[in-house]
Design an enzyme around this catalytic site. Structure first.
Site: not given
Length: 195
Positions: A69-70
């Site tokens: 994720a970011d």
């Protein structure tokens, strides 16, 4: 059940997964270049980074689910950096002060069979207009260090945020509903209660 590998060094993402009863079998941060490409918009940037993180870790865990994720804080088209020094933190907070901004979350899941699923989530956040004392106090707390946009909504910055529209957990660092649905939809057993 194949193993789940979290491709992240973020303690917040791990805590968020644990909050909904998901314990990764391994944690392996992905070492990638996170600098935005020339002209890259926040929505495209966040999903590109999530996918690149997952793909960077996959060769060492070919038979596992890889979750990456970011999170990006953006004012308009401008991507705000993770604050590593007080000058950057002050600039970010000054830009956010008294304005609405967006937090983009990108989640990528690589399956053991090599499939890829991606989700992008957008939350809107309203920041109060900060006076000099509030700015100085928040900077003195050090809570901004390493945080996208120089704030942590789950900490002291909660007193500075007037409203949130959309996923709160996305602003913290991982959109939990979308992540759980992504995993469950690809065959990973998600059980937030006792199963």
């Amino acid at each position: 059940m194949p193993k789940l590998v979290l491709a992240s060094a973020s303690p917040r993402r791990l805590d968020l997964l644990r909050q909904i009863g998901i314990e990764p079998d391994a944690i392996e941060p992905a070492d990638i270049d996170e600098v935005p490409r020339r002209g890259e918009l926040p929505a495209a940037h966040v999903v590109r980074l999530a996918e690149e993180k997952a793909r960077a870790v996959q060769p060492r865990h070919a038979d596992a689910f890889i979750l990456a994720a970011d999170t990006v804080v953006a004012c308009g088209r401008r991507i705000l950096a993770k604050a590593e020094d007080e000058t950057t933190a002050r600039a970010c907070l000054a830009l956010l002060s008294g304005r609405r901004h967006r937090v983009y979350g990108g989640v990528a899941l690589l399956t053991p069979s090599g499939g890829l699923a991606i989700r992008r989530v957008v939350s809107q956040v309203g920041f109060k207009r900060l006076n000099d004392d509030e700015m100085a106090a928040y900077l003195a707390s050090g809570e901004w260090q390493g945080k996208a946009g120089a704030y942590a909504i789950q900490g002291r910055a909660a007193a500075l945020i007037s409203w949130v529209a959309g996923s709160y957990s996305n602003v913290v660092g991982l959109p939990l509903y979308e992540t759980a649905q992504l995993l469950a939809g690809r065959g990973y057993r998600v059980c937030p209660g006792s199963c």
